[in-house]
Design an enzyme around this catalytic site. Structure first.
Site, PDB file in Angstrom:
ATOM      1  N   ASP A   1       0.832  -1.206   0.000  1.00 18.59           N
ATOM      2  CA  ASP A   1       0.000   0.000   0.000  1.00 18.59           C
ATOM      3  C   ASP A   1       0.871   1.261   0.000  1.00 18.59           C
ATOM      4  OD1 ASP A   1      -2.160  -1.673   0.257  1.00 18.59           O
ATOM      5  OD2 ASP A   1      -2.260  -1.472   2.447  1.00 18.59           O
TER       6      ASP A   1
HETATM    7  N1  URA Z   1      -1.170  -6.055   3.925  1.00 25.59           N
HETATM    8  C1  URA Z   1      -1.668  -4.796   3.950  1.00 25.59           C
HETATM    9  O1  URA Z   1      -2.658  -4.522   4.603  1.00 25.59           O
HETATM   10  N2  URA Z   1      -1.024  -3.843   3.261  1.00 25.59           N
HETATM   11  C2  URA Z   1       0.107  -4.073   2.552  1.00 25.59           C
HETATM   12  O2  URA Z   1       0.657  -3.150   1.955  1.00 25.59           O
HETATM   13  C3  URA Z   1       0.614  -5.385   2.535  1.00 25.59           C
HETATM   14  C4  URA Z   1      -0.041  -6.356   3.231  1.00 25.59           C
END
Ligand code: URA
Length: 234
Positions: free
Chosen positions: A102
Site C-alpha cells: 500500500d
Molecule cells: N497487507 C496490507 O494490509 N497492506 C500491505 O501493503 C501489505 C499487506
C-alpha cells in the site's frame, strides 16, 4: 540475425560448430530444415529448433529488492500524480512489482521484468511466506492474538489461513507485532487486524520467502544475488 549467431547465443556451439550442425541437417527454422548458413532469423517470431528442440536465447532479467518507503505507489503511473516506486529505481527497462504494498506501507518489494517468476511468487498455491512488522495503538488481547493465529474472517467473508504471530514490544500506548502469512489478499494485514478490532498504524514487510530486507535502508535498492534468484525461483 544470422542463424549461426543465433545458435551461438543459445549455447549450441560456437559459430563454426553451428555451421557443422547446419550441414548435418540438425537445425530447422519454422519447421523447415535449413542447409545453408546465409539464413536470417527473426529472434522474436521465428521458431528455431536444434535436434527437434525449440531454442530460445537466454534472457537476462533484472531482479531488484527495494526497501519501499511510505508515500510511494506500486504502479507505473498515477492519475493523482503521486510518486511511484519506479521513481526510486530509474531503470530504462519495463519493470513491474511482484505484488503490491500500500501507499503507506514500507519494506521489501521485489521489482523485476521476469513475468514467469512474478506469476509464481504471487500465485496463492505456491504459499510464499511473507513477514510483516505491525504497530497498533494500545494493547492487544490474548483472544485477538489467538484469532489472528487461527484465521479470521475478513470483511469480504474470506477466512485467512493460520499465521505466526509474535509480540515484539508491548508498551502502554502501542504494541509492535511480527506476523507471517502465506497468502496475499488485498490489504490483508490491515484487514486481519481490522477483523479483531485493531487499526494498523505502521506496516513494514521484512521478508518474502527466504529474502530478508536486512540492512537495506528506506528508499534504497539492490540487485538480487544469483543465489537469491535461484532460491526464490525454486
Ligand atoms: N497487507 C496490507 O494490509 N497492506 C500491505 O501493503 C501489505 C499487506
Amino acid at each position: 540475425m544470422r542463424i549461426n549467431k543465433y545458435l551461438a547465443l543459445c549455447g549450441v556451439a560456437g559459430r563454426r560448430g553451428a555451421e557443422k550442425f547446419i550441414k548435418q541437417g540438425k537445425v530447422s527454422v519454422n519447421g523447415k530444415i535449413i542447409n545453408e548458413f546465409a539464413v536470417d532469423v527473426d529472434e522474436k517470431n521465428d521458431v528455431v529448433r536444434f535436434d527437434g528442440k525449440i531454442l530460445n536465447i537466454p534472457q537476462s532479467f533484472t531482479y531488484i529488492m527495494l526497501n519501499k518507503p511510505k508515500g510511494y505507489i506500486c504502479s507505473n503511473s498515477d492519475e493523482k500524480g503521486r510518486k511511484t516506486v519506479f521513481d526510486l529505481i530509474q531503470s530504462d527497462k519495463r519493470l513491474f512489482t511482484v505484488g503490491r504494498l500500500d501507499y503507506d506501507t514500507e519494506g521489501l518489494l521485489i521489482i523485476t521484468d521476469d513475468g514467469a517468476l512474478c506469476k509464481k511468487l504471487t500465485h496463492p498455491s505456491n504459499e510464499i511466506g511473507k513477514t510483516y512488522i505491525v504497530k497498533i495503538d494500545g494493547k492487544i488481547s490474548e483472544n485477538a492474538l489467538a484469532a489472528l493465529r487461527n484465521g479470521v474472517i475478513l470483511d469480504d467473508g474470506f477466512k485467512t489461513s493460520e499465521s505466526i504471530v509474535k509480540i515484539l514490544k508491548a508498551e502502554n500506548d502501542s504494541t509492535r507485532i511480527e506476523i507471517s502469512i502465506h497468502e496475499g489478499h488485498n490489504r490483508q494485514i490491515k484487514r486481519m487486524f481490522g477483523a479483531v478490532g485493531k487499526q494498523v498504524v505502521f506496516l513494514k514487510r521484512v521478508s518474502v520467502g527466504n529474502l530478508r530486507l536486512g540492512g537495506l535502508k528506506r528508499g534504497e535498492f539492490r540487485h538480487l544475488k544469483k543465489r537469491e534468484i535461484l532460491e526464490i525461483s525454486k
